[in-house]
Design a protein around this motif. Structure first.
Motif, PDB file in Angstrom:
ATOM      1  N   LYS A  43      -4.835   7.778 -10.640  1.00 55.10           N
ATOM      2  CA  LYS A  43      -4.797   8.643 -11.876  1.00 55.10           C
ATOM      3  C   LYS A  43      -5.495   7.883 -12.853  1.00 55.10           C
ATOM      4  N   SER A 209       4.434  -0.752  -9.159  1.00 54.49           N
ATOM      5  CA  SER A 209       3.661  -2.236  -9.357  1.00 54.49           C
ATOM      6  C   SER A 209       4.828  -2.835  -9.730  1.00 54.49           C
ATOM      7  N   THR A 227      -1.064   0.255 -11.176  1.00 53.59           N
ATOM      8  CA  THR A 227      -1.872  -0.927 -11.971  1.00 53.59           C
ATOM      9  C   THR A 227      -2.012  -2.029 -11.031  1.00 53.59           C
TER      10      THR A 227
HETATM   11  C1  LIG Z   1       1.405   6.364 -12.291  1.00 54.43           C
HETATM   12  C2  LIG Z   1       2.681   6.459 -11.400  1.00 54.43           C
HETATM   13  C3  LIG Z   1       2.948   5.546 -10.468  1.00 54.43           C
HETATM   14  C4  LIG Z   1       2.103   4.180 -10.448  1.00 54.43           C
HETATM   15  O1  LIG Z   1       2.525   3.119 -11.527  1.00 54.43           O
HETATM   16  P1  LIG Z   1       2.168   1.674 -11.579  1.00 54.43           P
HETATM   17  O2  LIG Z   1       3.211   1.082 -12.512  1.00 54.43           O
HETATM   18  O3  LIG Z   1       0.986   1.811 -12.422  1.00 54.43           O
HETATM   19  O4  LIG Z   1       2.097   1.118 -10.332  1.00 54.43           O
HETATM   20  C5  LIG Z   1       3.769   5.805  -9.584  1.00 54.43           C
HETATM   21  N1  LIG Z   1       4.565   6.683  -9.617  1.00 54.43           N
HETATM   22  C6  LIG Z   1       4.254   7.805 -10.524  1.00 54.43           C
HETATM   23  C7  LIG Z   1       4.950   9.210 -10.467  1.00 54.43           C
HETATM   24  C8  LIG Z   1       3.107   7.698 -11.338  1.00 54.43           C
HETATM   25  O5  LIG Z   1       2.936   8.825 -12.257  1.00 54.43           O
END
Ligand SMILES: *Cc1c(COP(=O)(O)O)cnc(C)c1O
Length: 238
Positions: A43, A209, A227
């Motif tokens: 995303k 992450s 991330t």
């Molecule tokens: C954005 C998102 C992630 C990834 O999160 P990071 O901390 O960037 O790894 C995982 N799960 C959901 C539901 C998200 O919206």
């Protein structure tokens, strides 16, 4: 925009680091690393990044908003023929459920009864049986989605009753700025209750992450990593 070769190297390095973290976490938890499925959450990053990750061997990609996801899927398919699976991990709006059901290979975020019928009808219209996870809330924050444990088990029964859907397991997001261990422990207990009623519901989608080690300790099967693979997002919404 960085040079594509530089971005390719950066994503490969990040992927190596994340795979190393997963291997270490599995070793510490006494689990085989091949039990874990790594999903790159792309995303806010362009389809070209998704292509670079696919070229680096990552076949599981995830998105959190319908509009961005459907546009990126189309761009991805125009750029490469590499077969990948798309995961929908974000909060699901009722009026977007039909659309998501037409392209997602796994929906992680079914968290209320009102989504069951639109997901089922979207799957039927697309001629597919859609695997879904029910989302457990690990905090009281309605913005982050999820359903309380007892409601979750009722929701799971409703999903299991729909021929167009396949109940595949449970998903959760750890609470913000809190120790993830007790939260993921609750998730593990809930996943066990779910499996007692629905033995095929074996997926546990947990771990981002910042908390993947804790998720691996508590039985996660699918990690959703943004991330640490792609870098910081311009905004943290969604
Ligand atoms: C954005 C998102 C992630 C990834 O999160 P990071 O901390 O960037 O790894 C995982 N799960 C959901 C539901 C998200 O919206």
């Amino acid at each position: 925009m960085s040079h594509p070769d530089a971005r390719r190297d950066e994503l490969r390095d990040n992927l190596g680091r994340v795979r190393h973290r997963i291997a270490e976490a599995c070793r510490a938890a006494g689990r085989p690393a091949d039990e874990l499925t790594l999903i790159a959450i792309t995303k806010f990053f362009p389809a070209t990044d998704a292509v670079l990750l696919a070229e680096a061997g990552l076949t599981e990609l995830g998105e959190s908003r319908d509009q961005e996801a459907s546009a990126k899927l189309a761009q991805f398919k125009a750029l490469t023929a590499i077969p990948v699976h798309w995961h929908f991990v974000g909060r699901l709006q009722t009026n977007k459920a039909r659309s998501v059901a037409s392209y997602a290979d796994l929906v992680h975020s079914l968290d209320r009864p009102g989504l069951v019928a639109p997901l089922a009808s979207g799957a039927a219209r697309a001629g597919r049986r859609l695997p879904v996870l029910v989302q457990l809330s690990l905090d009281a924050d309605p913005d982050r989605g999820g359903s309380a444990a007892d409601e979750l088990l009722r929701l799971a029964d409703q999903v299991a009753g729909r021929a167009e859907l396949r109940l595949a397991g449970v998903m959760a997001i750890a609470p913000l700025a809190a120790d993830p261990d007790p939260a993921f422990e609750l998730l593990a207990r809930t996943a066990e209750r779910l499996r007692a009623a629905h033995p095929a519901a074996t997926i546990v989608s947990a771990g981002m992450s910042g908390d993947l080690e804790s998720a691996v300790r508590h039985g996660a099967t699918h990690l959703r990593i943004g991330t640490a693979l792609l870098g910081r997002r311009a905004t943290n919404v969604g």
